[in-house]
Design a protein around this motif. Structure first.
Motif, PDB file in Angstrom:
ATOM      1  N   ALA A  25     -13.029   5.431   1.941  1.00  0.00           N
ATOM      2  CA  ALA A  25     -11.567   5.306   1.946  1.00  0.00           C
ATOM      3  C   ALA A  25     -11.064   5.078   0.530  1.00  0.00           C
ATOM      4  CB  ALA A  25     -11.136   4.150   2.841  1.00  0.00           C
ATOM      5  N   ARG A  26      -9.916   5.640   0.245  1.00  0.00           N
ATOM      6  CA  ARG A  26      -9.240   5.454  -1.039  1.00  0.00           C
ATOM      7  C   ARG A  26      -7.874   4.836  -0.751  1.00  0.00           C
ATOM      8  NH1 ARG A  26      -8.978   7.600  -6.401  1.00  0.00           N
ATOM      9  NH2 ARG A  26      -6.826   7.886  -7.138  1.00  0.00           N
ATOM     10  N   ILE A  27      -7.631   3.670  -1.342  1.00  0.00           N
ATOM     11  CA  ILE A  27      -6.389   2.940  -1.123  1.00  0.00           C
ATOM     12  C   ILE A  27      -5.608   2.913  -2.433  1.00  0.00           C
ATOM     13  CG2 ILE A  27      -5.362   0.856  -0.161  1.00  0.00           C
ATOM     14  CD1 ILE A  27      -7.535   2.158   1.613  1.00  0.00           C
ATOM     15  N   GLU A  28      -4.380   3.405  -2.400  1.00  0.00           N
ATOM     16  CA  GLU A  28      -3.518   3.372  -3.574  1.00  0.00           C
ATOM     17  C   GLU A  28      -2.375   2.382  -3.329  1.00  0.00           C
ATOM     18  OE1 GLU A  28      -2.358   7.285  -4.939  1.00  0.00           O
ATOM     19  OE2 GLU A  28      -4.123   8.176  -3.963  1.00  0.00           O
ATOM     20  N   PHE A  29      -2.145   1.507  -4.306  1.00  0.00           N
ATOM     21  CA  PHE A  29      -1.130   0.469  -4.183  1.00  0.00           C
ATOM     22  C   PHE A  29       0.093   0.799  -5.045  1.00  0.00           C
ATOM     23  CE2 PHE A  29      -5.132  -1.520  -3.065  1.00  0.00           C
ATOM     24  CZ  PHE A  29      -4.811  -2.352  -2.011  1.00  0.00           C
TER      25      PHE A  29
ATOM     26  N   LEU B 201      -4.924  -2.429   7.876  1.00  0.00           N
ATOM     27  CA  LEU B 201      -5.402  -1.421   6.937  1.00  0.00           C
ATOM     28  C   LEU B 201      -6.588  -0.658   7.516  1.00  0.00           C
ATOM     29  CD1 LEU B 201      -5.402   0.082   4.323  1.00  0.00           C
ATOM     30  CD2 LEU B 201      -6.447  -1.895   3.186  1.00  0.00           C
ATOM     31  N   ALA B 202      -7.481  -1.356   8.214  1.00  0.00           N
ATOM     32  CA  ALA B 202      -8.617  -0.684   8.857  1.00  0.00           C
ATOM     33  C   ALA B 202      -8.122   0.351   9.864  1.00  0.00           C
ATOM     34  CB  ALA B 202      -9.515  -1.712   9.543  1.00  0.00           C
ATOM     35  N   SER B 203      -7.052   0.019  10.573  1.00  0.00           N
ATOM     36  CA  SER B 203      -6.488   0.957  11.549  1.00  0.00           C
ATOM     37  C   SER B 203      -5.904   2.192  10.857  1.00  0.00           C
ATOM     38  CB  SER B 203      -5.397   0.261  12.379  1.00  0.00           C
ATOM     39  OG  SER B 203      -5.958  -0.783  13.152  1.00  0.00           O
ATOM     40  N   LYS B 204      -5.250   1.980   9.716  1.00  0.00           N
ATOM     41  CA  LYS B 204      -4.710   3.113   8.955  1.00  0.00           C
ATOM     42  C   LYS B 204      -5.841   4.016   8.464  1.00  0.00           C
ATOM     43  CE  LYS B 204      -0.495   0.801   7.350  1.00  0.00           C
ATOM     44  NZ  LYS B 204       0.224   0.246   6.173  1.00  0.00           N
ATOM     45  N   ILE B 205      -6.938   3.398   8.034  1.00  0.00           N
ATOM     46  CA  ILE B 205      -8.100   4.165   7.589  1.00  0.00           C
ATOM     47  C   ILE B 205      -8.660   4.986   8.751  1.00  0.00           C
ATOM     48  CG2 ILE B 205     -10.501   3.960   6.801  1.00  0.00           C
ATOM     49  CD1 ILE B 205      -9.535   1.532   5.112  1.00  0.00           C
TER      50      ILE B 205
ATOM     51  N   ILE C 251       0.846  -1.193   0.000  1.00  0.00           N
ATOM     52  CA  ILE C 251       0.000   0.000   0.000  1.00  0.00           C
ATOM     53  C   ILE C 251       0.885   1.249   0.000  1.00  0.00           C
ATOM     54  CG2 ILE C 251      -1.669   1.334   1.347  1.00  0.00           C
ATOM     55  CD1 ILE C 251      -2.690  -1.419   2.375  1.00  0.00           C
ATOM     56  N   LYS C 252       0.590   2.167  -0.907  1.00  0.00           N
ATOM     57  CA  LYS C 252       1.368   3.396  -1.041  1.00  0.00           C
ATOM     58  C   LYS C 252       0.738   4.553  -0.277  1.00  0.00           C
ATOM     59  CE  LYS C 252       1.398   5.500  -5.057  1.00  0.00           C
ATOM     60  NZ  LYS C 252       1.715   5.783  -6.481  1.00  0.00           N
ATOM     61  N   LYS C 253      -0.601   4.659  -0.341  1.00  0.00           N
ATOM     62  CA  LYS C 253      -1.259   5.810   0.266  1.00  0.00           C
ATOM     63  C   LYS C 253      -2.682   5.454   0.678  1.00  0.00           C
ATOM     64  CE  LYS C 253      -2.496  10.651  -0.706  1.00  0.00           C
ATOM     65  NZ  LYS C 253      -2.519  11.727  -1.718  1.00  0.00           N
ATOM     66  N   VAL C 254      -3.112   5.993   1.792  1.00  0.00           N
ATOM     67  CA  VAL C 254      -4.480   5.811   2.288  1.00  0.00           C
ATOM     68  C   VAL C 254      -5.085   7.181   2.561  1.00  0.00           C
ATOM     69  CG1 VAL C 254      -5.930   4.883   4.133  1.00  0.00           C
ATOM     70  CG2 VAL C 254      -3.949   3.572   3.336  1.00  0.00           C
TER      71      VAL C 254
ATOM     72  N   ASN D 167       1.537  -0.997  -7.190  1.00  0.00           N
ATOM     73  CA  ASN D 167       1.433  -1.485  -8.574  1.00  0.00           C
ATOM     74  C   ASN D 167       0.495  -0.639  -9.434  1.00  0.00           C
ATOM     75  OD1 ASN D 167      -1.098  -2.197  -7.660  1.00  0.00           O
ATOM     76  ND2 ASN D 167      -0.979  -4.342  -8.319  1.00  0.00           N
ATOM     77  N   GLY D 168      -0.031   0.464  -8.860  1.00  0.00           N
ATOM     78  CA  GLY D 168      -0.912   1.352  -9.619  1.00  0.00           C
ATOM     79  C   GLY D 168      -2.384   1.127  -9.380  1.00  0.00           C
ATOM     80  N   SER D 169      -2.737   0.021  -8.731  1.00  0.00           N
ATOM     81  CA  SER D 169      -4.151  -0.237  -8.442  1.00  0.00           C
ATOM     82  C   SER D 169      -4.682   0.763  -7.424  1.00  0.00           C
ATOM     83  CB  SER D 169      -4.336  -1.657  -7.898  1.00  0.00           C
ATOM     84  OG  SER D 169      -4.039  -2.621  -8.865  1.00  0.00           O
ATOM     85  N   VAL D 170      -5.959   1.112  -7.593  1.00  0.00           N
ATOM     86  CA  VAL D 170      -6.630   2.027  -6.674  1.00  0.00           C
ATOM     87  C   VAL D 170      -7.960   1.413  -6.265  1.00  0.00           C
ATOM     88  CG1 VAL D 170      -7.702   4.297  -6.413  1.00  0.00           C
ATOM     89  CG2 VAL D 170      -5.564   4.080  -7.696  1.00  0.00           C
ATOM     90  N   ALA D 171      -8.268   1.467  -4.979  1.00  0.00           N
ATOM     91  CA  ALA D 171      -9.550   0.957  -4.474  1.00  0.00           C
ATOM     92  C   ALA D 171     -10.290   2.074  -3.759  1.00  0.00           C
ATOM     93  CB  ALA D 171      -9.317  -0.220  -3.539  1.00  0.00           C
ATOM     94  N   ASN D 172     -11.562   2.212  -4.075  1.00  0.00           N
ATOM     95  CA  ASN D 172     -12.419   3.204  -3.437  1.00  0.00           C
ATOM     96  C   ASN D 172     -13.523   2.469  -2.688  1.00  0.00           C
ATOM     97  OD1 ASN D 172     -13.256   5.896  -2.895  1.00  0.00           O
ATOM     98  ND2 ASN D 172     -14.880   5.668  -4.401  1.00  0.00           N
TER      99      ASN D 172
END
Length: 323
Positions: free
Chosen positions: A196-200, A309-313, A176-179, A202-207
């Motif tokens: 939450a927006r998760i940036e990885f 990851l939930a904690s980072k969010i 994970i690159k950015k939260v 490898n370029g993948s992004v999850a919203n």
């Protein structure tokens, strides 16, 4: 024969107790619930022995299924693992990341098999979609629920969003690159709706969006990848695949991409969804892991990474509230 005991006889605990009766290769020894009145009622209703204390149940079992409130997960799981017994822990793994980390260490030291109850991994719609999911570059998840006081002891991130967090981490194999995240508390003391927006790397992004104050129930996730779009409806148990392929057709969903790429046809696939119970399937998988001395499909490490990851969010949410 694996001897199973259940901790917690609330709404989900009762479901587990009933489903354990359908699992072969096990003996359902009994259950324990701190509320004596509830325990007595459930014992009469389901016909399973109610134990007066946890330690007595633990001594009689090979494995413990923890379906109690999140705040008690660590206490019961730690005692179970220290007794060299196996453990199924309903999500989230623990009430905080420090407890989760300690449980991982205990399980690794003891060699106990520990499975975390991220049940959506076993949803037949998601299982049907897996062969079609490659390397998604954008993922969008919506998990909306009608308000229910049960579960408000934790934030909507740990209560609902964590399902989709686990699904995404099981698919995107990248750091994970950015939260980024924000949330609002509307009816409880913790976040009731969050994004939450998760940036990885490898370029993948999850919203991800989760709400427990919605006017309708929705549990959908969509994976967008090269030449394909995969939609999974966990609630309705439906899967739709939208793909493109070369075509010489003149009609229908045909797009002309020029002289080099030529014509492409958009087509749909709707995989057959088996009629299965996801909770029953995860309990069967837990028993199979014990019998075969194998890694469970949702390991304690998986549960930890989802909590991490939930904690980072939640950290990002707190920062957004302060600012």
């Amino acid at each position: 024969m694996v001897k199973i005991g259940v901790i917690g006889a609330g709404h989900l605990g009762k479901i587990h107790l009933k489903l354990w009766k359908e699992v072969s290769g096990i003996e359902l020894v009994g259950f324990y619930d701190q509320d004596y009145e509830i325990a007595t009622l459930v014992q009469d209703e389901i016909g399973v022995k109610a134990y007066a204390d946890f330690q007595s149940l633990l001594r009689d079992c090979d494995a413990i299924d923890i379906v109690s409130p999140t705040i008690s997960h660590f206490e019961y799981a730690a005692a179970t693992i220290r007794s060299n017994k196996h453990c199924f822990i309903e999500k989230p793994l623990a009430s905080n990341i420090a407890e989760a980390s300690r449980l991982v260490s205990l399980a690794q030291e003891a060699g106990s098999i520990v499975q975390v109850g991220h049940v959506e991994r076993f949803n037949p719609a998601f299982q049907a979609a897996l062969p079609y999911i490659g390397r998604p570059m954008f993922i969008e998840a919506h998990r909306l629920a009608l308000f229910n006081p049960r579960g408000t002891d934790v934030s909507v991130v740990h209560d609902l969003m964590i399902h989709d967090i686990d699904i995404i981490l099981s698919i995107v194999k990248s750091n994970i690159k950015k939260v980024s995240a924000n949330a609002v508390s509307v009816v409880s003391d913790t976040a009731d709706i969050a994004n939450a927006r998760i940036e990885f790397d490898n370029g993948s992004v999850a919203n991800l969006t989760a709400s427990r104050i919605s006017l309708k129930n929705m549990r959908k996730i969509r994976f967008f990848q090269q030449d394909a779009y995969v939609s999974v409806d966990f609630y309705e148990k439906k899967t739709e695949i939208v793909k493109i392929r070369p075509s010489d057709k003149e009609e229908g969903l045909v797009i002309d991409l020029g002289p080099i790429k030529g014509k492409k046809e958009i087509y749909f696939e709707n995989p057959e969804i088996p009629d299965s119970n996801a909770i029953l399937e995860e309990l069967k998988a837990f028993v199979s892991s014990i019998q075969n001395h194998s890694q469970p499909p949702v390991s304690i490490e998986d549960g930890y990474y989802a909590m991490e990851l939930a904690s980072k969010i939640m950290e990002k949410i707190q920062l957004s509230i302060i600012s």
